[in-house]
Design a protein around this motif. Structure first.
Motif, short mmCIF file in Angstrom:
data_model
loop_
_atom_site.label_atom_id
_atom_site.label_comp_id
_atom_site.label_asym_id
_atom_site.label_seq_id
_atom_site.Cartn_x
_atom_site.Cartn_y
_atom_site.Cartn_z
N VAL A 92 -99.32 12.98 74.46
CA VAL A 92 -98.85 11.59 74.43
C VAL A 92 -97.56 11.41 75.24
O VAL A 92 -97.29 10.33 75.78
N GLU A 93 -96.78 12.46 75.34
CA GLU A 93 -95.50 12.41 76.06
C GLU A 93 -95.67 11.84 77.47
O GLU A 93 -94.77 11.18 77.99
N ALA A 94 -96.82 12.08 78.09
CA ALA A 94 -97.03 11.65 79.48
C ALA A 94 -97.31 10.15 79.60
O ALA A 94 -97.34 9.61 80.71
N LEU A 95 -97.51 9.44 78.50
CA LEU A 95 -97.88 8.01 78.58
C LEU A 95 -96.72 7.16 79.11
O LEU A 95 -95.56 7.42 78.80
N THR A 96 -97.08 6.10 79.85
CA THR A 96 -96.09 5.13 80.33
C THR A 96 -96.69 3.73 80.13
O THR A 96 -97.88 3.61 79.82
N PRO A 97 -95.90 2.67 80.34
CA PRO A 97 -96.47 1.32 80.19
C PRO A 97 -97.69 1.08 81.08
O PRO A 97 -98.53 0.24 80.77
N GLN A 98 -97.82 1.84 82.15
CA GLN A 98 -99.00 1.69 83.01
C GLN A 98 -100.29 2.10 82.29
O GLN A 98 -101.39 1.77 82.72
N ASP A 99 -100.15 2.84 81.21
CA ASP A 99 -101.33 3.32 80.48
C ASP A 99 -101.86 2.31 79.45
O ASP A 99 -102.91 2.53 78.85
N SER A 124 -103.47 5.68 62.83
CA SER A 124 -102.54 6.71 63.32
C SER A 124 -101.16 6.66 62.67
O SER A 124 -100.58 5.60 62.50
N GLN A 125 -100.63 7.85 62.38
CA GLN A 125 -99.25 7.95 61.91
C GLN A 125 -98.29 8.02 63.10
O GLN A 125 -97.08 8.06 62.93
N ASN A 126 -98.85 8.08 64.29
CA ASN A 126 -98.03 8.14 65.51
C ASN A 126 -98.02 6.81 66.25
O ASN A 126 -97.63 6.75 67.42
N ALA A 127 -98.48 5.75 65.58
CA ALA A 127 -98.64 4.46 66.27
C ALA A 127 -97.33 3.94 66.86
O ALA A 127 -97.31 3.48 68.00
N ALA A 128 -96.23 4.04 66.10
CA ALA A 128 -94.96 3.50 66.60
C ALA A 128 -94.56 4.19 67.90
O ALA A 128 -94.13 3.55 68.86
N LYS A 129 -94.74 5.50 67.93
CA LYS A 129 -94.37 6.26 69.13
C LYS A 129 -95.25 5.85 70.33
O LYS A 129 -94.75 5.64 71.43
N VAL A 130 -96.57 5.76 70.07
CA VAL A 130 -97.48 5.41 71.17
C VAL A 130 -97.20 3.99 71.67
O VAL A 130 -97.14 3.75 72.88
N GLY A 135 -95.00 0.48 75.96
CA GLY A 135 -94.25 -0.76 76.11
C GLY A 135 -94.77 -1.94 75.31
O GLY A 135 -94.48 -3.09 75.62
N LEU A 136 -95.54 -1.69 74.24
CA LEU A 136 -96.08 -2.80 73.44
C LEU A 136 -95.45 -2.84 72.04
O LEU A 136 -95.98 -3.46 71.13
N THR A 142 -97.36 -8.19 63.21
CA THR A 142 -97.24 -7.14 62.18
C THR A 142 -97.93 -5.87 62.66
O THR A 142 -98.87 -5.92 63.46
N VAL A 143 -97.45 -4.75 62.17
CA VAL A 143 -98.05 -3.45 62.51
C VAL A 143 -98.43 -2.75 61.20
O VAL A 143 -97.59 -2.53 60.34
N VAL A 144 -99.72 -2.44 61.07
CA VAL A 144 -100.18 -1.63 59.94
C VAL A 144 -100.76 -0.34 60.54
O VAL A 144 -101.64 -0.40 61.39
N ASP A 145 -100.22 0.79 60.11
CA ASP A 145 -100.68 2.06 60.66
C ASP A 145 -100.83 3.10 59.55
O ASP A 145 -100.69 2.78 58.37
N GLY A 146 -101.10 4.31 59.96
CA GLY A 146 -101.36 5.38 58.99
C GLY A 146 -100.17 5.76 58.12
O GLY A 146 -100.32 6.51 57.16
N THR A 147 -98.99 5.24 58.46
CA THR A 147 -97.84 5.51 57.59
C THR A 147 -97.83 4.54 56.40
O THR A 147 -97.08 4.73 55.46
N ARG A 148 -98.64 3.49 56.47
CA ARG A 148 -98.67 2.49 55.39
C ARG A 148 -99.95 2.57 54.55
O ARG A 148 -99.94 2.14 53.39
N THR A 149 -101.03 3.05 55.13
CA THR A 149 -102.31 3.00 54.41
C THR A 149 -102.50 4.22 53.51
O THR A 149 -101.90 5.28 53.75
N THR A 150 -103.38 4.05 52.51
CA THR A 150 -103.71 5.18 51.64
C THR A 150 -105.19 5.53 51.76
O THR A 150 -105.62 6.55 51.25
N ARG A 151 -105.95 4.66 52.41
CA ARG A 151 -107.39 4.91 52.56
C ARG A 151 -107.76 4.84 54.04
O ARG A 151 -107.28 3.97 54.77
#
Ligand code: B16
Ligand code: MG
Length: 232
Positions: A92-99, A124-130, A135-136, A142-151
């Motif tokens: 994921v480190e290689a991603l840029t806004p062009q992606d 994903s628990q990595n959604a914020a980073k991605v 650049g989004l 609102t953002v709901v990702d794997g850090t908030r869900t239980t199922r």
């Protein structure tokens, strides 16, 4: 459909992340495939589709069953999960806004200017980073990702939470998903379900497009109108 002939009550669009807003599905694939190989198992195309959209822990359980590792203990599982995630984050480190998917920023802006809310609904628990890498990170109501869900998807929890955050009923929201588990989650939750990818895989989706750039505000409103009039 002529826009003057109908009124859509589409209030919000919920976007999946991996495989929809950015092609990180290939990174998840690669990281799982490498882990699987270390366990003496070669990931098949069917496995790749089955893993898409599922939480990290669910994905490992699936893989261990396939690889015949039924007696792994929790500490070993946790090491495998860490190893998979470390490899994924390296890629994921290689991603840029062009992606970011072509047309994503424009569509998000257009939805906003039409008063239609937007949400992220990701396992994903990595959604914020991605999101930050592409650049989004400040583009959603609102953002709901794997850090908030239980199922995990195919459970509709992630999309229900997004709709609830925005204050709308599922029937007034659309979900855009690339995974069968995500399509099943959106259908079970009562959402207009747009598949992105192969219609022969995304079974049951109300509509399927091949690429993100095929999505438009008008198209989404027309599909939503048909959905609410049992005409999808
Ligand atoms: P992480 P999505 C999902 O994201 C991926 O499709 C799935 O392959 C992955 O296992 C899951 O997130 C968990 O991701 O390991 O980063 O927490 O498609 O729901 O945006
Ligand atoms: Mg996805």
């Amino acid at each position: 459909m002529n826009s003057t002939l109908y009124t859509s009550s589409l209030q919000a669009v919920i976007f999946d992340l991996d495989g929809v807003l950015v092609d990180t599905a290939r990174f998840h694939d690669q990281a799982w495939a490498e882990l699987a190989l270390g366990l003496g198992y070669v990931l098949t195309e069917t496995d790749r589709h089955a893993l898409k959209g599922r939480s990290r822990a669910d994905s490992l359980e699936y893989l261990l069953e396939k690889a015949g590792w039924n007696d792994a203990d929790p500490s070993q599982k946790s090491r495998w999960l860490q190893a998979k995630n470390a490899r994924y984050l390296e890629l994921v480190e290689a991603l840029t806004p062009q992606d970011a998917a072509q047309g994503a920023l424009v569509l998000l802006d257009q939805l906003k200017s039409q008063g239609i809310k937007t949400a992220l609904g990701s396992a994903s628990q990595n959604a914020a980073k991605v999101l930050q890498k592409i650049g989004l990170d400040s583009c959603f109501d609102t953002v709901v990702d794997g850090t908030r869900t239980t199922r995990s998807k195919p459970d509709p929890q992630v999309f229900w939470m997004a709709a609830q955050d925005l204050g709308y009923e599922p029937a007034h929201c659309a979900v855009v998903e690339d995974a069968l588990a995500g399509v099943q989650a959106a259908l079970a939750g009562g959402f207009l379900t747009i598949g992105l990818g192969d219609a022969s895989v995304l079974l049951g989706a109300h509509r399927v497009v091949h690429q993100f750039s095929e999505l438009s505000v008008q198209g989404l409103q027309a599909w939503h109108f048909a959905f609410n009039h049992n005409n999808t």
